[in-house]
Design a protein around this motif. Structure first.
Motif, PDB file in Angstrom:
ATOM      1  N   ASN A   6      52.177  48.336   1.290  1.00 51.17           N
ATOM      2  CA  ASN A   6      53.447  48.817   1.838  1.00 51.17           C
ATOM      3  C   ASN A   6      54.449  49.207   0.763  1.00 51.17           C
ATOM      4  OD1 ASN A   6      53.055  48.793   4.615  1.00 51.17           O
ATOM      5  ND2 ASN A   6      53.433  46.569   4.764  1.00 51.17           N
ATOM      6  N   ALA A   7      54.269  48.630  -0.430  1.00 49.84           N
ATOM      7  CA  ALA A   7      55.185  48.937  -1.542  1.00 49.84           C
ATOM      8  C   ALA A   7      54.711  50.145  -2.334  1.00 49.84           C
ATOM      9  CB  ALA A   7      55.316  47.727  -2.461  1.00 49.84           C
ATOM     10  N   PHE A   8      53.749  50.884  -1.804  1.00 49.91           N
ATOM     11  CA  PHE A   8      53.188  52.061  -2.461  1.00 49.91           C
ATOM     12  C   PHE A   8      52.592  51.720  -3.835  1.00 49.91           C
ATOM     13  CE2 PHE A   8      56.364  53.768   0.469  1.00 49.91           C
ATOM     14  CZ  PHE A   8      55.585  54.655   1.196  1.00 49.91           C
ATOM     15  N   GLN A   9      52.021  50.546  -3.937  1.00 45.47           N
ATOM     16  CA  GLN A   9      51.310  50.137  -5.142  1.00 45.47           C
ATOM     17  C   GLN A   9      49.813  50.188  -4.872  1.00 45.47           C
ATOM     18  OE1 GLN A   9      52.868  49.467  -8.100  1.00 45.47           O
ATOM     19  NE2 GLN A   9      54.726  50.096  -6.990  1.00 45.47           N
ATOM     20  N   ARG A  10      49.101  50.800  -5.822  1.00 42.96           N
ATOM     21  CA  ARG A  10      47.659  50.890  -5.641  1.00 42.96           C
ATOM     22  C   ARG A  10      47.058  49.493  -5.616  1.00 42.96           C
ATOM     23  NH1 ARG A  10      44.803  55.634  -6.127  1.00 42.96           N
ATOM     24  NH2 ARG A  10      46.016  57.482  -6.710  1.00 42.96           N
ATOM     25  N   LEU A  11      46.102  49.301  -4.698  1.00 41.05           N
ATOM     26  CA  LEU A  11      45.426  48.005  -4.620  1.00 41.05           C
ATOM     27  C   LEU A  11      44.471  47.860  -5.796  1.00 41.05           C
ATOM     28  CD1 LEU A  11      44.665  47.928  -0.795  1.00 41.05           C
ATOM     29  CD2 LEU A  11      46.472  46.716  -2.024  1.00 41.05           C
ATOM     30  N   PRO A  12      44.484  46.729  -6.477  1.00 39.65           N
ATOM     31  CA  PRO A  12      43.607  46.547  -7.637  1.00 39.65           C
ATOM     32  C   PRO A  12      42.146  46.571  -7.210  1.00 39.65           C
ATOM     33  CG  PRO A  12      44.654  44.467  -7.041  1.00 39.65           C
ATOM     34  CD  PRO A  12      45.308  45.518  -6.195  1.00 39.65           C
ATOM     35  N   GLN A  13      41.309  47.215  -8.031  1.00 39.01           N
ATOM     36  CA  GLN A  13      39.872  47.297  -7.759  1.00 39.01           C
ATOM     37  C   GLN A  13      39.116  46.707  -8.936  1.00 39.01           C
ATOM     38  OE1 GLN A  13      38.415  50.986  -6.198  1.00 39.01           O
ATOM     39  NE2 GLN A  13      40.307  51.448  -5.082  1.00 39.01           N
ATOM     40  N   SER A  14      37.891  46.245  -8.647  1.00 37.26           N
ATOM     41  CA  SER A  14      37.089  45.548  -9.651  1.00 37.26           C
ATOM     42  C   SER A  14      35.628  45.671  -9.261  1.00 37.26           C
ATOM     43  CB  SER A  14      37.511  44.081  -9.733  1.00 37.26           C
ATOM     44  OG  SER A  14      37.272  43.440  -8.485  1.00 37.26           O
ATOM     45  N   GLU A  15      34.769  44.967  -9.962  1.00 38.34           N
ATOM     46  CA  GLU A  15      33.355  44.943  -9.589  1.00 38.34           C
ATOM     47  C   GLU A  15      33.177  44.365  -8.188  1.00 38.34           C
ATOM     48  OE1 GLU A  15      31.273  42.796 -12.547  1.00 38.34           O
ATOM     49  OE2 GLU A  15      31.058  44.505 -13.901  1.00 38.34           O
ATOM     50  N   ILE A  68      46.325  49.824   3.366  1.00 39.40           N
ATOM     51  CA  ILE A  68      46.644  51.134   3.941  1.00 39.40           C
ATOM     52  C   ILE A  68      45.849  52.202   3.216  1.00 39.40           C
ATOM     53  CG2 ILE A  68      48.480  52.778   4.446  1.00 39.40           C
ATOM     54  CD1 ILE A  68      50.466  50.468   4.251  1.00 39.40           C
ATOM     55  N   CYS A  69      45.161  53.050   3.998  1.00 39.08           N
ATOM     56  CA  CYS A  69      44.413  54.172   3.444  1.00 39.08           C
ATOM     57  C   CYS A  69      45.292  55.423   3.511  1.00 39.08           C
ATOM     58  CB  CYS A  69      43.111  54.382   4.214  1.00 39.08           C
ATOM     59  SG  CYS A  69      42.121  55.760   3.596  1.00 39.08           S
ATOM     60  N   TYR A  70      45.383  56.157   2.391  1.00 38.26           N
ATOM     61  CA  TYR A  70      46.182  57.370   2.311  1.00 38.26           C
ATOM     62  C   TYR A  70      45.261  58.563   2.042  1.00 38.26           C
ATOM     63  CZ  TYR A  70      50.471  54.589   1.946  1.00 38.26           C
ATOM     64  OH  TYR A  70      51.519  53.728   2.184  1.00 38.26           O
ATOM     65  N   ALA A  71      45.606  59.719   2.655  1.00 40.60           N
ATOM     66  CA  ALA A  71      44.873  60.970   2.441  1.00 40.60           C
ATOM     67  C   ALA A  71      45.862  62.006   1.920  1.00 40.60           C
ATOM     68  CB  ALA A  71      44.221  61.448   3.724  1.00 40.60           C
ATOM     69  N   ARG A  72      45.569  62.557   0.713  1.00 41.64           N
ATOM     70  CA  ARG A  72      46.459  63.556   0.124  1.00 41.64           C
ATOM     71  C   ARG A  72      45.817  64.936   0.236  1.00 41.64           C
ATOM     72  NH1 ARG A  72      47.344  61.918  -5.299  1.00 41.64           N
ATOM     73  NH2 ARG A  72      45.620  63.239  -6.013  1.00 41.64           N
ATOM     74  N   GLN A 132      48.968  58.893   6.277  1.00 37.79           N
ATOM     75  CA  GLN A 132      48.792  57.453   6.114  1.00 37.79           C
ATOM     76  C   GLN A 132      48.131  56.869   7.350  1.00 37.79           C
ATOM     77  OE1 GLN A 132      52.462  55.381   5.284  1.00 37.79           O
ATOM     78  NE2 GLN A 132      51.819  53.579   6.455  1.00 37.79           N
ATOM     79  N   LYS A 133      47.098  56.039   7.114  1.00 40.86           N
ATOM     80  CA  LYS A 133      46.469  55.303   8.213  1.00 40.86           C
ATOM     81  C   LYS A 133      47.301  54.065   8.504  1.00 40.86           C
ATOM     82  CE  LYS A 133      41.949  53.266   9.393  1.00 40.86           C
ATOM     83  NZ  LYS A 133      41.449  54.230  10.364  1.00 40.86           N
ATOM     84  N   GLN A 134      47.159  53.545   9.731  1.00 41.22           N
ATOM     85  CA  GLN A 134      47.868  52.319  10.071  1.00 41.22           C
ATOM     86  C   GLN A 134      47.380  51.161   9.196  1.00 41.22           C
ATOM     87  OE1 GLN A 134      46.988  52.111  14.297  1.00 41.22           O
ATOM     88  NE2 GLN A 134      49.095  52.702  14.786  1.00 41.22           N
ATOM     89  N   PRO A 135      48.282  50.230   8.822  1.00 41.24           N
ATOM     90  CA  PRO A 135      47.877  49.102   7.971  1.00 41.24           C
ATOM     91  C   PRO A 135      46.776  48.275   8.638  1.00 41.24           C
ATOM     92  CG  PRO A 135      50.256  49.262   8.084  1.00 41.24           C
ATOM     93  CD  PRO A 135      49.723  50.209   9.116  1.00 41.24           C
ATOM     94  N   ILE A 136      45.881  47.770   7.790  1.00 42.70           N
ATOM     95  CA  ILE A 136      44.771  46.918   8.230  1.00 42.70           C
ATOM     96  C   ILE A 136      45.043  45.519   7.710  1.00 42.70           C
ATOM     97  CG2 ILE A 136      42.288  46.536   8.128  1.00 42.70           C
ATOM     98  CD1 ILE A 136      41.946  49.522   7.630  1.00 42.70           C
TER      99      ILE A 136
END
Length: 1184
Positions: free
Chosen positions: A178-187, A212-216, A225-229
């Motif tokens: 919601n804060a427009f921060q990318r979710l951290p990803q890892s292995e 939240i999934c975003y499509a640009r 923007q997709k609805q929050p999960i």
């Protein structure tokens, strides 16, 4: 242009482009020529085949073409003619085929979707564009859906689906909160290629409500923007608590803890899958696995290797990326997911297909009437594409027939073409994955030769380099080219020339004699033309003195030389670079004509300096390296480790060595407890070492610093290290230089060098002083004194030996047992004199004295030696006493004799002997009298020669100052000297000792004599003195010479000479009054006769004649003083200086006047070294 040169249609400007066909013409890219030649249309710019447009902006469909005459444009839409005049929203740009569809003023982009094609046409043919598919971009909204919260047990896998709306082009997917921060990803957590978010296993920290999934959509610059999960992760502990609250105590329940699981593939599913990709695209293969612990992905290609340099791994190795794929990349790719419990794998079968791609695209063909040519269109693909031809945009099968044209599959063959054969042909290669369309024209031209190179163009080249003389030409049929040198030169042929197909003449190695005028001739069946060009060959530019490698100390001055030689007609420019860049803009850099000087050099000046010499024709360069050296920078980061009571390890980091290697490090220490601020040398280590183990002393507050040393000098000291205080301990050493010496006969003064605070090893430094008399069975007497360096023991016997020792101690104890030294109590004067003194006279100036030693007990001190006092009482020859002057000789040590040098002969002496110790001298022995024997006398005190006559001389002398005995006689020796300085026979006369004068008779008149005179005793002859004298001239001879001067003939001769001189003077005076210059006087002055001397003004006589021999002195001659007395110190036995100092002449009565001088002045010798005295007659004879 070179033969068969091809220029792309898309890059030419009004071009008749070249082709590679047999017999095809090369059309130069000359703008003036191109404006005059006809050419079919060529498409130069068009929109892409798949053209996605922004529906909010005007649609611009590009179509640009060139040709002569300029082409006209038309369009088709979806295969039918598109009449732009009927649509107010559509316009075509002037002189262009580009369409502009006005969407911003009411038009809708969807209404203009379709396939568009542009045709450019003129009288020589028609070219067509690709099929351009116009589609407006789309960015639809997400469909509304009800999303249930995801409740997942800790350790399970999870997939959050994105499912973005279908857009054109497809959107870019990313996950944020919601804060427009990318979710951290890892292995463990990562996004798949389809946009879904995969969890290999969930953890409690994954719990959140804003996945939240975003499509640009880039074309429309919008983000959907997709609805929050929501995701809720239950840990096993919380799950057990929940179950326990809902079950009775009697219920049996249990929740398994988080269990590890082997990998399972989340995507792709199953064990195999397929993938088709087109050649040249990027191949992306993906494998994402679930499991706990998180699996690791590895990729292999079955039966082969992954392509090197084109393979990349992304998304934590979950995605395999191969760029620029080809058919060779087809095959089976296996991904393997592995953790500690096992593995899972999936095989993806990849097939690489190919849209059509060119092998040989058709190229424009320019032909002359009657020539042959071919168009070739070859393409490949998977599957293999179909080839079809069009002529002027119409399928060739239904195009107007051309008898010169024959289609053979992918080739069109032209034979005996005519101007009507000009056309534009299109080749289409297509398969199910796409198509290729290429335009290539055939242009048939008939043109007479043209030379495009400017007339009288000047070419300048450097000697020994190639010279290229252009002759750009055009004609149809293709002209033949010939070259000539000079106005009437023959055609150029041979290996020394290279003739290029584009008309260029190449001289591979041009020489100075290659300069001149060259003529190019172009001819074909329609005409002939020629052009002249000029060639000048210049001398090469050279650097005859290059800059040299320099090493300079910081703040010094350095110069680099760059002396050049160049062609006199070229103007060189010299540029200096530093490290291939411009020189710093610093006034310290002084660029001279032939050098570069750097003042006050700094470290930044280090580098490579390059001298570049440029002319309009060539460029040369030379480089040299400047190394700036300086003292090293101080070391830093000093660190003490391994602290022990007596040692510590010191380490440091060296500073910059400033281009001069560090040879060694100097370690210094400061004792902050005893000598704060004073630094002492500790040790040195090699320059390669940066640690050292240092030995320490107790009770010292150490600080260390390090100094680096190189060939230039020492660095500044480093910053001091941390302080380290060592523990106290007993002293390690005792005071040095312990001595015992009495200052009085009844005391013993014990002294020593105090220990320093550094040597004290602890507080409370004191000394234990101990002594006892040597060789006496006494106990040690000891006393402890404060930190001093002297102790006095009183009441001691006179000069007795003592054993002494001094021991250091401090508050912690004593130093090791000290060594003993021997000292003595105070001395007193000796008690007795030496006895049995004897004297042995060796010769008249040397005697030897003997004595007996005194008993050591009577010395009462350290025996230093004996002193002999001696003095002269009187001379035995004169019997007169004089003031007594005593002399003293000291003989060190316990000697019993000594030599007395420098005694006077024939004299009476007295002496006595005394013993000496450290206190002083003892009593003297009784005086001993002795006499010296006779010696040889000194030289007579003077020798005078008086009363010269024709045959006699009178000698007077004085007795020797030091007869050194009884004189027995005098010895006189003399010999004549002739005009050549040769000595005659020696005559010797013995004279009684009581005589003081002598008259020598029977001598030769007007003759020089040399005399040697000395005295004798019974011992022998003393040193001699010498003197010279001359007897006078015969009076009769002198009168005869004077009579000659009174003869009439002589007087007449003199008058004639005087008259002649007077006439010459009058003539000279007259010429000077007329303004002329008479050179006689000048010549006489310049070449004066050295043998003719002027008359003396004082006595009116003529100057004496002399030659070079006149002034040769006799060896070791002597000068006499003005009183004609020869003093002893001026006399000499030798004849070396004979001939100097005598100035003899006659007075009016003919008597001899002689004068002897002791001054060192040059005086002329008489006459011609004859025995005759000079006279006016002789002088005149010499003059004449």
């Amino acid at each position: 242009m070179m033969k068969k040169k091809i220029i792309s249609a898309s890059k030419a400007s009004l071009v008749l482009l070249l082709c590679q066909m047999l017999s095809a013409l090369d059309v130069p890219l000359d703008s003036k020529l191109l404006e005059e030649l006809s050419q079919p249309p060529t498409i130069t710019q068009q929109s892409p085949k798949d053209y996605i447009v922004d529906p909010r902006e005007n649609i611009v469909i590009q179509c640009e073409a060139k040709g002569k005459p300029p082409p006209s444009f038309s369009w088709t839409r979806n295969g039918t003619h598109f009449d732009i005049d009927k649509d107010a929203q559509v316009t075509m740009k002037p002189n262009s085929g580009t369409l502009v569809i006005n969407i911003m003023n009411g038009g809708k982009a969807e209404a203009y979707e379709g396939v568009y094609q542009c045709t450019a046409r003129n009288e020589r043919g028609a070219a067509i564009s690709n099929n351009i598919v116009i589609r407006p971009s789309r960015s639809p909204l997400w469909t509304k859906e009800k999303l249930e919260p995801n409740q997942v047990r800790e350790g399970d896998s999870l997939v959050l689906h994105c499912r973005p709306p279908v857009g054109l082009p497809p959107p870019i997917i990313f996950w944020m909160d919601n804060a427009f921060q990318r979710l951290p990803q890892s292995e463990r957590v990562s996004q798949g290629l389809n946009g879904d978010l995969y969890f290999s296993n969930v953890q409690p920290e994954d719990t959140r409500e804003d996945y939240i999934c975003y499509a640009r959509f880039n074309h429309t610059q919008t983000i959907q923007q997709k609805q929050p999960i929501s995701v809720k992760v239950f840990s096993m502990d919380s799950l057990n608590d929940t179950i326990a609250a809902n079950l009775s105590d009697t219920d049996i329940y249990g929740a398994k803890p988080v269990t590890e699981r082997q990998p399972v593939l989340l995507t792709p599913t199953g064990s195999t899958s397929t993938k088709v990709e087109l050649r040249g695209n990027v191949l992306l293969l993906e494998c994402i696995a679930a499991g706990l612990p998180t699996p690791v992905i590895r990729w292999i290609k079955e039966g082969g290797e992954l392509p090197a340099n084109r393979t990349f791994f992304e998304n934590f190795k979950k995605t395999l990326k191969i760029v620029d794929v080809s058919e060779a990349d087809s095959g089976n790719y296996k991904c393997i997911a592995r953790n500690t419990l096992g593995s899972a794998h999936h095989v993806i079968s990849v097939t690489v297909k190919a849209a059509p791609y060119w092998i040989t695209a058709p190229r424009n063909l320019v032909l002359s009437p009657g020539e042959d040519g071919t168009l070739i269109c070859r393409a490949n693909g998977n599957p293999k594409p179909d080839i079809s031809w069009l002529a002027n945009g119409v399928p060739i099968a239904i195009a107007p027939e051309d008898p010169s044209r024959k289609v053979d599959g992918d080739t069109i063959i032209f034979s005996q073409v005519q101007e009507r054969s000009s056309a534009v042909y299109q080749c289409n290669a297509s398969n199910e994955y796409g198509y290729l369309l290429a335009n290539a024209f055939v242009n048939v031209l008939a043109e007479p030769p043209r030379i495009l190179t400017a007339a009288n163009k000047l070419y300048q080249v450097i000697a020994d380099s190639p010279a290229l003389l252009d002759c750009a030409y055009f004609g149809s049929p293709k002209p033949e080219i010939e070259w000539f040198k000079g106005v009437k030169g023959s055609i150029l042929r041979g290996n020394e020339y290279v003739f290029h197909d584009n008309g260029t003449l190449e001289i591979p190695v041009a020489q100075k004699d290659s300069s001149g005028t060259y003529t190019c001739v172009a001819r074909n069946e329609l005409g002939k033309i020629q052009n002249e060009v000029q060639l000048e060959v210049k001398d090469p530019t050279m650097i005859i003195k290059q800059p040299e490698y320099k090493v300079i100390q910081r703040y010094g001055q350095v110069s680099f030389e760059c002396i050049i030689k160049h062609d006199s007609t070229l103007l060189p420019t010299v540029i200096w670079l530093k490290d291939n860049g411009e020189l710093p803009g610093d006034e310290r850099f002084l660029v001279g004509k032939d050098n570069l000087t750097i003042m006050n050099v700094t470290d930044k000046d280090d580098g490579t300096y390059t001298c570049i010499v440029n002319t309009t024709l060539d460029s040369v360069s030379a480089s040299a390296v400047l190394t700036v050296v300086a003292r090293p920078n101080p070391p830093f980061d000093l660190e003490l480790t391994g602290q022990l009571e007596r040692s510590v390890e010191l380490s440091w980091v060296p500073g910059d060595e400033n281009n001069s290697p560090i040879t060694n490090f100097v370690i210094e220490y400061e004792d902050g407890l005893h000598e704060p601020g004073v630094w002492h040398h500790q040790t040195e280590v090699p320059g390669t070492q940066t640690t050292v183990q240092l030995k320490l002393s107790p009770y010292v507050n150490y600080s260390f610093r390090v100094i680096a040393v190189n060939e230039i000098g020492r660095s500044q000291p480093s910053e001091p290290s941390e302080q380290y205080l060592t523990k106290s301990a007993n002293p390690d050493e005792n005071p040095p230089n312990v001595q015992g010496i009495g200052s009085e006969p009844d005391n013993l003064v014990i002294t020593w060098e105090s220990l320093t605070g550094f040597q004290s090893n602890g507080p409370g430094l004191q000394y234990k002083v101990s002594w006892r008399q040597k060789d006496v069975d006494d106990e040690w007497t000891s006393v402890i004194v404060a930190n001093v360096s002297k102790y006095i023991v009183s009441g001691t016997p006179t000069f007795v030996p003592y054993e002494i020792k001094v021991q250091a101690l401090n508050d912690l104890g004593y130093a090791p047992e000290p060594s003993e030294v021997i000292g003595h109590s105070g001395e007193d004067l000796p008690m007795v004199a030496p006895g049995n003194v004897q004297v042995h006279v060796i010769n008249s100036t040397l005697a030897k004295v003997h004595w007996d030693t005194v008993p050591l007990k009577t010395v009462r001190g350290h025996l230093q030696g004996y002193k002999v006092y001696y003095w002269k009482v009187q001379s035995l020859s004169r019997r007169s006493k004089r003031h007594v002057e005593k002399k003293i000789l000291t003989f060190r040590g316990n000697k019993t004799f000594g030599m007395l040098p420098g005694l006077e002969p024939y004299s009476s002496y007295k002496l006595n002997v005394r013993v000496v110790n450290g206190k002083g001298e003892g009593p003297a022995s009784p005086d001993k009298v002795f006499k010296t024997p006779e010696g040889v006398p000194s030289s007579p005190s003077f020798l005078k020669i008086t009363n010269p006559t024709l045959d006699s001389l009178t000698l007077e002398w004085g007795s020797p100052t030091h007869p050194n005995g009884v004189l027995t006689s005098y010895i006189l020796k003399f010999q004549p000297i002739n005009n050549t300085h040769e000595l005659g026979p020696l005559v010797e006369i013995r004279i009684p000792a009581n005589e003081s004068s002598l008259i020598l008779k029977n001598l030769n008149y007007s003759t020089r004599y040399k005399f040697y005179f000395n005295a004798q005793t019974s011992v022998g002859s003393g040193s001699q003195i010498t003197e010279e004298a001359v007897t006078i001239m015969d009076e009769a001879m002198a009168s005869r010479q004077v009579d000659i001067a009174t003869q009439g003939w002589f007087i007449g001769l003199m008058c004639a000479v005087a008259l002649l001189i007077l006439i010459l003077l009058i003539v000279c005076f007259i010429r000077r009054n007329k303004g002329g210059k008479y050179p006689v006087k000048e010549k006489e002055d310049a070449h004066a006769d050295p043998e003719i001397q002027p008359m003396k003004e004082d006595d009116g006589t003529f100057g004496e004649y002399s030659d070079a021999e006149d002034h040769k002195p006799l060896k070791k001659g002597s000068r006499t003083p003005s009183d004609r007395t020869v003093k002893k110190e001026d006399s000499d036995d030798s004849l070396v200086d004979y001939g100097e100092g005598v100035n003899g002449q006659f007075n009016e009565d003919g008597s001899f006047i002689g004068q002897y001088s002791g001054k060192k002045e040059k005086e002329p010798a008489e006459g011609n070294e004859s025995s005759e005295a000079p006279s006016p007659v002789n002088a005149m004879n010499s003059f004449v």
